[in-house]
Design an enzyme around this catalytic site. Structure first.
Site, PDB file in Angstrom:
ATOM      1  N   SER A 113     -53.677  39.993  39.322  1.00  0.00           N
ATOM      2  CA  SER A 113     -54.641  40.332  38.382  1.00  0.00           C
ATOM      3  C   SER A 113     -55.541  39.117  38.375  1.00  0.00           C
ATOM      4  O   SER A 113     -56.980  39.635  38.187  1.00  0.00           O
ATOM      5  CB  SER A 113     -54.164  40.968  37.281  1.00  0.00           C
ATOM      6  OG  SER A 113     -53.458  42.028  37.559  1.00  0.00           O
ATOM      7  N   HIS A 164     -55.302  38.199  28.542  1.00  0.00           N
ATOM      8  CA  HIS A 164     -54.863  38.499  29.635  1.00  0.00           C
ATOM      9  C   HIS A 164     -55.572  38.400  30.751  1.00  0.00           C
ATOM     10  O   HIS A 164     -56.927  38.333  30.609  1.00  0.00           O
ATOM     11  CB  HIS A 164     -54.118  39.962  29.606  1.00  0.00           C
ATOM     12  CG  HIS A 164     -52.770  39.874  30.264  1.00  0.00           C
ATOM     13  ND1 HIS A 164     -52.386  40.581  31.330  1.00  0.00           N
ATOM     14  CD2 HIS A 164     -51.526  39.423  29.689  1.00  0.00           C
ATOM     15  CE1 HIS A 164     -51.187  40.564  31.755  1.00  0.00           C
ATOM     16  NE2 HIS A 164     -50.411  39.652  31.017  1.00  0.00           N
ATOM     17  N   GLU A 319     -60.411  47.806  30.463  1.00  0.00           N
ATOM     18  CA  GLU A 319     -59.116  47.672  31.352  1.00  0.00           C
ATOM     19  C   GLU A 319     -57.945  48.640  30.652  1.00  0.00           C
ATOM     20  O   GLU A 319     -57.600  48.614  29.368  1.00  0.00           O
ATOM     21  CB  GLU A 319     -58.589  46.233  31.391  1.00  0.00           C
ATOM     22  CG  GLU A 319     -57.218  46.327  32.072  1.00  0.00           C
ATOM     23  CD  GLU A 319     -56.429  44.904  31.795  1.00  0.00           C
ATOM     24  OE1 GLU A 319     -55.863  44.569  32.949  1.00  0.00           O
ATOM     25  OE2 GLU A 319     -56.494  44.243  30.733  1.00  0.00           O
ATOM     26  N   ASP A 324     -50.136  49.062  35.161  1.00  0.00           N
ATOM     27  CA  ASP A 324     -49.424  47.860  35.985  1.00  0.00           C
ATOM     28  C   ASP A 324     -48.162  47.499  35.519  1.00  0.00           C
ATOM     29  O   ASP A 324     -47.108  47.333  36.186  1.00  0.00           O
ATOM     30  CB  ASP A 324     -50.255  46.679  35.765  1.00  0.00           C
ATOM     31  CG  ASP A 324     -49.709  45.165  36.335  1.00  0.00           C
ATOM     32  OD1 ASP A 324     -49.630  45.381  37.662  1.00  0.00           O
ATOM     33  OD2 ASP A 324     -49.334  44.509  35.693  1.00  0.00           O
ATOM     34  N   HIS A 328     -44.483  47.477  37.476  1.00  0.00           N
ATOM     35  CA  HIS A 328     -43.721  46.436  37.448  1.00  0.00           C
ATOM     36  C   HIS A 328     -41.945  46.768  37.423  1.00  0.00           C
ATOM     37  O   HIS A 328     -41.260  46.256  37.959  1.00  0.00           O
ATOM     38  CB  HIS A 328     -44.018  45.254  36.762  1.00  0.00           C
ATOM     39  CG  HIS A 328     -45.034  44.485  37.277  1.00  0.00           C
ATOM     40  ND1 HIS A 328     -44.945  43.934  38.336  1.00  0.00           N
ATOM     41  CD2 HIS A 328     -46.509  44.174  36.831  1.00  0.00           C
ATOM     42  CE1 HIS A 328     -46.057  42.872  38.618  1.00  0.00           C
ATOM     43  NE2 HIS A 328     -47.009  43.008  37.659  1.00  0.00           N
ATOM     44  N   HIS A 367     -55.443  46.266  41.850  1.00  0.00           N
ATOM     45  CA  HIS A 367     -54.352  46.357  43.069  1.00  0.00           C
ATOM     46  C   HIS A 367     -53.428  47.261  42.687  1.00  0.00           C
ATOM     47  O   HIS A 367     -53.686  48.086  41.754  1.00  0.00           O
ATOM     48  CB  HIS A 367     -53.658  44.648  43.019  1.00  0.00           C
ATOM     49  CG  HIS A 367     -53.213  44.570  41.698  1.00  0.00           C
ATOM     50  ND1 HIS A 367     -51.939  45.237  41.117  1.00  0.00           N
ATOM     51  CD2 HIS A 367     -53.317  43.739  40.723  1.00  0.00           C
ATOM     52  CE1 HIS A 367     -51.635  44.977  39.891  1.00  0.00           C
ATOM     53  NE2 HIS A 367     -52.562  43.844  39.747  1.00  0.00           N
ATOM     54  N   HIS A 519     -46.718  43.412  43.436  1.00  0.00           N
ATOM     55  CA  HIS A 519     -47.978  44.165  43.878  1.00  0.00           C
ATOM     56  C   HIS A 519     -47.948  44.378  45.275  1.00  0.00           C
ATOM     57  O   HIS A 519     -46.946  43.647  46.058  1.00  0.00           O
ATOM     58  CB  HIS A 519     -49.302  43.210  43.427  1.00  0.00           C
ATOM     59  CG  HIS A 519     -49.250  42.986  42.303  1.00  0.00           C
ATOM     60  ND1 HIS A 519     -50.278  41.865  41.793  1.00  0.00           N
ATOM     61  CD2 HIS A 519     -48.831  43.494  40.963  1.00  0.00           C
ATOM     62  CE1 HIS A 519     -50.322  41.580  40.381  1.00  0.00           C
ATOM     63  NE2 HIS A 519     -49.496  42.742  39.776  1.00  0.00           N
TER      64      HIS A 519
END
Length: 556
Positions: A113, A164, A319, A324, A328, A367, A519
């Site tokens: 990221s 982040h 965001e 994401d 994960h 991504h 990813h």
């Protein structure tokens, strides 16, 4: 990007020491880029640019959202014509695809990221895990910094931490994404960001917050609940929240009620110690009318209200970061809730911009995460049916495989806790060395509409020697890992992998496959809305470096 992301082991101590020295020396020169920005053919300009990033939101994730909205029997979109805000942007604007990998001489196949956001923010090739630096490690100007240099207002919004990787890349310059304490200083001291709304208070508070009664009293006086300042990730005594207020003129907000009352054109809103509420918890409190944190939609509306007061225009990055995180850990239920939550923010932007001609909106992803997809299987084959169509010629309708019933969409959405929450329910201390199939089955069956037997859940508890152990590595340093049967090399985050194993245990019932715990290099969708002479240039196959250049060229 990851919940427990630490300094990457692969950066050498020599490189780190050199970069730390640079961090100290170069604080006062960062307004100038060391690498000249590329030029882009003049395609038209706008007053405002809004960039929305669904972190980890590949085409597969968009497909999950659209299928749920359009075809789930009990979709929450049923009352609004089964149309997502993403599809409204698509209908009114232009759609393209973008490659995401690290570009340039130090490039690779798969992006993180930090690199992806840096390439979007600068239009320049970047390296893995660096923040606001080019491929050679030079400080480069971001679109947010360009907007500020033009006299525009600027803002960053995220539902994870404001320090982040994704938000940081638009307003910070660091050798590694894990330097969140330094990123926090830059966000406050640079003067480049007017509105900061997110979680992540832990890197704004002094290291001794637990013992520092005066700071705790100060936070209480400022109206922050104890959950906001329960621990610190700083190594010094600086209270950046107080500095932001007293030295840099920021109004402060620690919950939604405070956010709705802020005045002035500079706001620091920190609504959690680390990440904000997950999408499942958010939708539960929304239904019960008990939410105290602002939603991604509410933060977006507030930011637009504040930033649009600037006559010169603004740049805003929003965001949806937890798409994401769910990917994960291979958690489709959580991921769907995050997609819906992000789409609410897209709706707010669409409503604000739909009748304007001075604003460019770009919605994309950094991504794809998880290698997610629906798939057909040999489990639970469908029963035959008799159809009335004149082409059946007396033959029964009986597909050879299970292609996935539509009620899976509702059942996925019905999940009432994330896999992380399920892990905590099994062991609050996250010690999974001696857990049992019964413990995991009890928790999964409590929170998921998909039920597992004790024997099926036993695989969630299994552990094995970590054959890829690397001493000193933040994750691979562990001598033991949860046991991943296939593609184990692509599941890297230690004990978190028990969550991925929950996903594996129920995946066949969901008609879902997962390819990785990290990813993929899948191209991602690009939605562009605004003046047609600008948005049509996004309707192509491109790279995130190209996206960054186009947005840079558009903002004037």
């Amino acid at each position: 990007m990851h919940k427990k992301m630490m300094l990457a082991f692969v950066i050498s101590s020599l490189f780190l020491s050199g970069c730390n020295d640079d961090n100290d020396k170069d604080e006062n020169i960062r307004t100038e880029a060391k690498t000249e920005q590329p030029t882009t053919e003049n395609i038209g300009t706008v007053k405002n640019v809004i960039l929305m990033i669904g972190d980890g939101m590949g085409p597969q994730q968009v497909g999950l959202l659209e299928e749920y909205a359009r075809r789930a029997p009990n979709s929450i979109y049923n009352s609004t014509g089964n149309k997502t805000a993403l599809s409204k942007i698509a209908d009114a604007g232009d759609i393209g695809l973008s490659l995401t990998a690290p570009f340039g001489s130090n490039g690779s196949l798969v992006v993180d990221s930090a690199c992806s956001a840096t390439q979007l923010a600068t239009g320049i090739a970047a390296g893995s895990e660096m923040i606001g630096l080019d491929n050679d490690g030079n400080i480069v100007q971001t679109i947010l910094e360009k907007a500020k240099s033009l006299g525009k207002a600027t803002g960053l919004i995220s539902d994870v931490r404001i320090t982040h990787a994704t938000p940081a890349a638009f307003a910070s310059h660091q050798a590694h994404r894990s330097f969140e304490d330094k990123i926090a200083v830059e966000l406050i001291e640079s003067g480049n960001v007017d509105v900061l709304l997110s979680g992540g208070a832990r890197v704004f508070l002094p290291a001794d917050i637990k013992e520092n009664a005066a700071t705790q009293q100060l936070m209480s006086d400022l109206g922050a609940s104890s959950s906001i300042y329960k621990k610190s990730k700083r190594k010094d005594s600086r209270n950046l929240i107080l500095e932001a207020k007293e030295d840099y003129g920021f109004s402060l907000a620690f919950d939604n009620a405070q956010l709705q009352k802020v005045t002035g054109d500079k706001v620091l809103g920190l609504f959690a110690n680390s990440l904000m509420s997950d999408g499942i918890a958010y939708h539960a409190c929304k239904e019960a009318n008990t939410c105290t944190q602002p939603s991604l939609r509410e933060m977006t509306i507030t930011a637009l209200d504040i930033l649009s007061k600037d006559e010169d225009g603004f740049f805003l990055m929003i965001e949806g970061g937890q798409i994401d995180w769910a990917g994960h850990i291979n958690d489709a239920g959580w991921m769907l809730h995050e997609l819906v939550k992000f789409d609410e923010a897209v709706e707010a932007v669409y409503e604000w911009v739909k009748d304007r001609d001075d604003t460019l909106v770009v919605v994309t992803a950094d991504h794809e995460t998880g290698g997610f997809g629906f798939s057909y299987s040999r489990k639970d084959l469908p029963e035959e049916k008799i159809l009335d169509g004149d082409g059946m010629a007396g033959n029964a309708y009986k597909p050879l495989y299970n292609f996935g019933p539509l009620d899976n969409l509702d059942r996925i959405y019905k999940q009432s806790a994330t896999f992380y929450d399920m892990m905590t329910a099994v062991n609050a201390d996250w010690d999974f060395s001696n857990t049992t199939g019964q413990q995991w089955a009890d928790v999964v069956n409590q929170y998921s509409d998909y039920k597992v037997t004790v024997d099926q859940a036993a695989a969630i508890a299994e552990r094995e020697v970590n054959e890829y152990q690397v001493d000193g590595h933040p994750y691979l340093g562990a001598s033991e890992f949860p046991k991943i049967v296939d593609f184990k090399e692509f599941y890297v985050y230690g004990d978190d992998l028990h969550a991925d194993l929950i996903g594996r245990a129920i995946a066949a019932q969901q008609n879902i496959v997962w390819g990785t715990g990290t990813h993929t290099a899948s191209p991602v969708a690009v939605y562009a809305f605004g003046p047609k002479n600008i948005t049509k240039t996004f309707s192509t196959m491109q790279h995130h470096v190209d996206l960054g250049q186009k947005m840079m060229a558009a903002i004037k």
